[in-house]
Structures are given as C-alpha cells and as structure tokens.
Design a protein around this motif. Structure first.
Motif, mmCIF file in Angstrom:
data_model
loop_
_atom_site.group_PDB
_atom_site.id
_atom_site.type_symbol
_atom_site.label_atom_id
_atom_site.label_comp_id
_atom_site.label_asym_id
_atom_site.label_seq_id
_atom_site.Cartn_x
_atom_site.Cartn_y
_atom_site.Cartn_z
ATOM 1 N N THR A 211 143.633 -11.715 8.568
ATOM 2 C CA THR A 211 142.178 -11.746 8.398
ATOM 3 C C THR A 211 141.500 -10.592 9.122
ATOM 4 O O THR A 211 140.553 -9.984 8.607
ATOM 5 N N LYS A 212 141.979 -10.278 10.336
ATOM 6 C CA LYS A 212 141.374 -9.191 11.109
ATOM 7 C C LYS A 212 141.462 -7.870 10.342
ATOM 8 O O LYS A 212 140.496 -7.100 10.277
ATOM 9 N N LYS A 213 142.628 -7.611 9.755
ATOM 10 C CA LYS A 213 142.805 -6.354 9.036
ATOM 11 C C LYS A 213 142.025 -6.346 7.723
ATOM 12 O O LYS A 213 141.522 -5.308 7.296
ATOM 13 N N LEU A 214 141.927 -7.506 7.077
ATOM 14 C CA LEU A 214 141.099 -7.589 5.873
ATOM 15 C C LEU A 214 139.658 -7.199 6.190
ATOM 16 O O LEU A 214 139.016 -6.448 5.455
ATOM 17 N N LEU A 215 139.156 -7.721 7.317
ATOM 18 C CA LEU A 215 137.783 -7.409 7.727
ATOM 19 C C LEU A 215 137.644 -5.949 8.148
ATOM 20 O O LEU A 215 136.597 -5.331 7.936
ATOM 21 N N LYS A 216 138.696 -5.388 8.748
ATOM 22 C CA LYS A 216 138.653 -3.967 9.123
ATOM 23 C C LYS A 216 138.462 -3.100 7.876
ATOM 24 O O LYS A 216 137.720 -2.113 7.887
ATOM 25 N N GLY A 217 139.151 -3.450 6.797
ATOM 26 C CA GLY A 217 139.008 -2.684 5.569
ATOM 27 C C GLY A 217 137.612 -2.766 4.987
ATOM 28 O O GLY A 217 137.068 -1.778 4.483
ATOM 29 N N ILE A 218 136.997 -3.941 5.084
ATOM 30 C CA ILE A 218 135.665 -4.145 4.501
ATOM 31 C C ILE A 218 134.579 -3.512 5.359
ATOM 32 O O ILE A 218 133.601 -2.971 4.840
ATOM 33 N N THR A 219 134.736 -3.570 6.682
ATOM 34 C CA THR A 219 133.668 -3.129 7.590
ATOM 35 C C THR A 219 133.766 -1.675 8.015
ATOM 36 O O THR A 219 132.924 -1.198 8.787
ATOM 37 N N SER A 220 134.765 -0.954 7.537
ATOM 38 C CA SER A 220 134.850 0.471 7.859
ATOM 39 C C SER A 220 133.586 1.185 7.374
ATOM 40 O O SER A 220 133.169 1.004 6.227
ATOM 41 N N PRO A 221 132.964 2.000 8.224
ATOM 42 C CA PRO A 221 131.754 2.727 7.795
ATOM 43 C C PRO A 221 131.985 3.588 6.560
ATOM 44 O O PRO A 221 131.107 3.695 5.705
ATOM 45 N N VAL A 222 133.170 4.187 6.462
ATOM 46 C CA VAL A 222 133.469 5.020 5.295
ATOM 47 C C VAL A 222 133.619 4.153 4.048
ATOM 48 O O VAL A 222 133.168 4.521 2.959
ATOM 49 N N THR A 223 134.244 2.978 4.199
ATOM 50 C CA THR A 223 134.356 2.062 3.062
ATOM 51 C C THR A 223 132.972 1.663 2.560
ATOM 52 O O THR A 223 132.704 1.689 1.344
ATOM 53 N N ILE B 64 147.382 -3.065 19.284
ATOM 54 C CA ILE B 64 147.147 -1.662 18.906
ATOM 55 C C ILE B 64 147.108 -1.528 17.387
ATOM 56 O O ILE B 64 146.241 -0.845 16.837
ATOM 57 N N GLN B 65 148.021 -2.199 16.690
ATOM 58 C CA GLN B 65 148.040 -2.132 15.232
ATOM 59 C C GLN B 65 146.803 -2.781 14.621
ATOM 60 O O GLN B 65 146.304 -2.327 13.587
ATOM 61 N N ASP B 66 146.300 -3.820 15.267
ATOM 62 C CA ASP B 66 145.102 -4.502 14.765
ATOM 63 C C ASP B 66 143.846 -3.644 14.882
ATOM 64 O O ASP B 66 142.839 -3.925 14.232
ATOM 65 N N LEU B 67 143.903 -2.580 15.686
ATOM 66 C CA LEU B 67 142.739 -1.694 15.828
ATOM 67 C C LEU B 67 142.410 -0.987 14.522
ATOM 68 O O LEU B 67 141.245 -0.696 14.229
ATOM 69 N N SER C 287 143.919 -2.965 0.925
ATOM 70 C CA SER C 287 143.673 -3.837 -0.225
ATOM 71 C C SER C 287 142.233 -4.333 -0.242
ATOM 72 O O SER C 287 141.596 -4.375 -1.300
ATOM 73 N N SER C 288 141.680 -4.691 0.924
ATOM 74 C CA SER C 288 140.302 -5.193 0.961
ATOM 75 C C SER C 288 139.290 -4.061 0.816
ATOM 76 O O SER C 288 138.223 -4.244 0.215
ATOM 77 N N ALA C 289 139.619 -2.876 1.352
ATOM 78 C CA ALA C 289 138.708 -1.730 1.236
ATOM 79 C C ALA C 289 138.558 -1.313 -0.223
ATOM 80 O O ALA C 289 137.442 -1.087 -0.706
ATOM 81 N N ILE C 290 139.673 -1.219 -0.933
ATOM 82 C CA ILE C 290 139.618 -0.860 -2.353
ATOM 83 C C ILE C 290 138.921 -1.960 -3.143
ATOM 84 O O ILE C 290 138.127 -1.693 -4.049
#
Length: 511
Positions: A282-294, A497-500, A419-422
């Motif tokens: 879930t953390k990584k899914l949210l990272k993909g969605i909340t990236s400023p570039v995304t 570190i990977q979750d960052l 996957s979530s960013a795309i």
C-alpha cells in the motif's frame, strides 16, 4: 562480489566512473536480495552495448507486435462509434439532442472508475494473462453492439466496454516497463500508442470497406462495423494468450544469460532496488500516486486527452461540416490522411526522446502546433484551411500518450509504484476523455466555437504546466544534491529504505 563492492566504493567518491563487472556479478545483480546500484543511485554494473542491442531487438520482436495489434483494435472498438454515427446509428436508435454525447460519456464513467483497480489487478494477475483476457472481453462487447436496438441498450453496452478497456492502455504501459530501460521505454510505448492515430486512419478505411458490403450474415449498415471489428479483436486476443510472456524470468524464448541481463538492466536504474517485481504494498502504491511528477503529468495528460479523444470521436463529424456535399464513404476517407501524419509524429517525437533520454522537453514541444491548429479552426471558415488544421492537430497530440506514461514510469522506483502511477496517469487522461465528449455540442455546429476554444485553452494550459514542472524538477534535483545520503538513511532498515521510493535522497527526477 568483490568487483561490486569496489564499484560501490568508487561511486561513493564524488561520482567516479562506474566499474565494469564480470558476468557473475551481473548474474548476482539479477538475483533477489542484490541491488544493482549504490546508495547514490549509481549503477554498479556496466553492460555490453552489443548484448543489450541484441536483447532489445529480441524483445521488440516478441512483445511489441502483439500489444500493438491489441491496442489498435482496442482503440478502433472504442472510436468506431464515430464512424457508425455518420452511417446511420443515431437514426436507427432514435437518438436526439445530446444522446450521442451521453453515449460517449457513459463509456468514460466506467473507464475512469476501473482505471487504477484494473492496473493493480494487472500486477496481481500478471499482464501476460490479464491483457489478453480484457481484450477478449471488450471484443465480445464490441460484437454485441451490433445487436442493440435502443438507446438504453447501446448505453449499457458502452458502459461494459469501458470496464474492460480501462486496463488496456495502462496495462500495456506497465507491462512494457517490466522489460525496457527508462530511455528505451518511451519509443516502445509509442510503438503501440501510435495505433491510436492508426486506428483513426485504419478504422476509417475499414469502416468504408465494410459499408460497401450489402450485409454480414443478417447484419446490415452501421452494425456491420461493430460485428466485423469485434470478431477480429476476439481472434487476436485468443492468439495473445499464447504469445505474451509475463516477465523475463518466464520467457522461454530468452536464454538464462539474457534473462539475467534483462533483470539487471532494470535494477541498475532503480536506486535501492533488490528485486524488479516487488510484492504489492500500500505504501508503494501511494508513493506512485502522490509523486509530484505523476500528478503534474497526469494533469497534462487530462488536458491532452480532451483534444485526442475529441478528435477521435468527432473527426468524422468535423469533416462532414467541412465537406457536407460529399458521400458518407468519401467523408470517412477524408479522416484518414490527418491520422497518417499523426502516426508519423507519434513515432518521431518518442524516438527523439529515446535518443536524448528526456521526455518533459518533448512534451513542451508538442503544444505549439496544436495551438496553431485550433487557432485556424477558430479564425477561419474556409474548408481548405480547416481541413489543413486537422493535420496540425494530429501531428503532436498523440505523442503525449507515450511521453507521459514513460515520464511517470521513469520518476518512481518500485514496480508497485509504477503500476499505480501509470494507472493514475491514464485515469486522469480519461477524465479528459469524458470532458471531450461534451466539447462538440449539436447546437454549436458547424463551426464548433466552444469545442475548438476549449481545446485551444487545454493546449495552452498544457504548455504552461509542462514548463513549470520542468523548472521544478531541476530545482528539486539541486536541492537533493545538498543532502547527505548517509545522514538521511542512517538507522533505516533495507525495507524502510526501499519504501522511500522517490523520496530516497539518492533519487533524482528524470526530466
């Protein structure tokens, strides 16, 4: 492994050159639990350019043709309603006023709702199975459209079509990101997204050819378009179950050395990554969605799709207003040349992006010609000028698809975030598609000042947002250079570190 440690030591010394490592180290980098970058995001492994070129040619041959054909008929099955409209669909279904706009909107409601869930499901099931399955499903639904007799029936079929087509564009983009490096990905995305303008050209030719038939079985008129194109999609989908390979590890057509190379190449660009295909998180899914570039790229793709989808759905209608005295088949054929030009630029601009390893600047470059095109639509009623404007529109707008999906893919780290960013990017793009269904209103014809004005405003806004995002990425990269990676990561476990993901201090935005 000694070579890898030595490379790590060298890279931590103020950006020394990467150290070449032997095949054993590359194989270690391909295995679970081994990173292919140091803490600064610099690759620990160098690759033989000739071996990489051979691998890419093999990937291109085995992967790209199948997904390209599937997307071609995905877009045809979506946009053929525009061809059916001028062939009598509205009259036969008793549609009036805004019914056509409503029919287009219903498709996008389900498309948007199922966008991100579909891409998450694609990762969970595996794209090698998921993509052919949804392609088969929307082929069947397209075939069913040939048998609707009322507007509510057509609306129901379009809603179901949106459910299954929702996963197609983001699913293929995510699938290709499992195989290609950052710079290579944009052009490979263009090889299937070019099927969107080709669908406009080929769809117009195919519809013209189909309409010359008296019947297909008991089916006549515009219904033949949906029947024939749906059957073709079903056939291609069944073939795809046997031709699509889920990931490098399961590719029977790759040697073990090629599998190791394919995996190591991807890991060498992803800071702190120890496995290319991580578990759903879930953390990584949210990272993909909340990236400023995304988020900024997704907003630009929304604006772009107001134009792209509007052109796909209303090009036949626009051509009919320019050449009202021509036959229906001739009007269909007039829609073909602008799409051919669009197909050329959809390949040319991503190819330039691949060679320069940049995407944001190319996105900025796509706006001016479209702005000129819509200005011509608004400023002239001359048929030749307006038809010429359609060439300017198609020259740039389709290229934003591969550029934007590649951009969000390049600016996250983990496979889950990708996957979530795309998924978000394509979902927002289809919000733009929903808006486009109301951009050309019946009472606004034949000049469609509101529709053309909306599209002009969208293109101008895209230019401003893309430029602002480029300057922000450059600014934030400079800020990150001032951080101490060791201090920022002190006390963190490997998992933390990977979750960052993109918040890792060694990560840099890739314009």
């Amino acid at each position: 492994m000694a070579d890898e440690k030595r490379a790590s030591t060298d890279s931590s010394k103020a950006g020394a050159n990467h150290t070449e490592v032997h095949d054993g180290a590359r194989q270690a980098a391909a295995e679970r639990g081994h990173a292919a970058t140091d803490q600064f995001g610099q690759s620990l492994v160098q690759f033989d350019p000739k071996a990489e070129a051979r691998l890419c040619r093999k990937l291109d041959l085995y992967i790209v043709p199948t997904v390209s054909l599937l997307y071609l008929f995905c877009f045809i099955d979506r946009a053929n309603i525009g061809n059916a409209k001028i062939a009598g669909l509205e009259k036969d279904l008793g549609m009036k006023g805004y019914d056509y706009n409503i029919l287009l909107s219903i498709f996008y409601i389900s498309y948007i709702l199922f966008e991100i869930p579909s891409n998450v499901m694609c990762k969970w099931v595996g794209p090698g199975w998921f993509i052919p399955a949804i392609s088969l499903a929307f082929g069947i639904v397209s075939l069913c459209t040939a048998f609707v007799h009322t507007f509510p029936q057509a609306a129901g079929v379009r809603f179901v079509l949106g459910i299954f087509e929702a996963g197609m564009m983001p699913g293929i983009a995510y699938y290709l990101s499992r195989w290609y490096r950052r710079a290579e990905l944009t052009f490979r995305l263009s090889l299937y997204i070019v099927m969107a303008p080709m669908a406009g050209a080929f769809g117009g030719l195919l519809a013209s050819g189909i309409l010359t038939l008296d019947s297909v079985g008991s089916i006549k008129g515009w219904r033949m378009i949906f029947a024939v194109e749906g059957i073709i999609t079903i056939g291609l989908s069944i073939i795809a179950f046997f031709t699509l390979t889920d990931r490098p590890e399961t590719a029977r057509w790759l040697t073990q050395e090629e599998k190791d190379l394919a995996i190591s190449r991807l890991k060498s660009e992803r800071v702190a990554t120890t496995e290319v295909l991580d578990r759903m998180d879930t953390k990584k899914l949210l990272k993909g969605i909340t990236s400023p570039v995304t988020m900024s790229t997704a907003f630009m793709f929304l604006l772009n799709n107001i134009t792209v989808q509007g052109l796909a759905f209303f090009a036949p209608t626009i051509v009919r207003t320019i050449y009202p005295d021509r036959s229906t088949i001739t009007q269909q054929l007039y829609t073909v040349p602008p799409y051919v030009v669009g197909g050329f630029f959809t390949l040319a601009l991503p190819l330039l992006s691949w060679r320069l390893d940049t995407r944001q600047i190319i996105i900025i470059m796509t706006a001016p010609l479209v702005i000129v095109g819509y200005s011509m639509f608004l400023g002239s009623t001359n048929p030749s000028v307006r038809y010429g404007a359609t060439f300017l529109l198609s020259s740039s707008i389709f290229a934003v698809g591969p550029l934007s999906n590649s951009q969000v893919s390049a600016n996250v780290v983990s496979d889950t975030a990708r996957s979530s960013a795309i998924g978000l990017n394509v979902m927002m793009g289809n919000v733009g598609g929903l808006i486009s269904t109301w951009s050309y209103l019946p009472w606004d014809g034949p000049n469609y000042h509101i529709g053309n004005g909306l599209n002009l405003a969208a293109c101008c806004t895209t230019l401003l947002v893309a430029t602002a995002a480029l300057f922000w990425m450059k600014w934030d990269n400079k800020r990150r250079e001032g951080l101490s990676v060791e201090e920022e990561l002190a006390g963190m476990s490997r998992e933390e570190i990977q979750d960052l993901d993109w918040k890792h201090p060694g990560f840099r935005w890739k314009p």
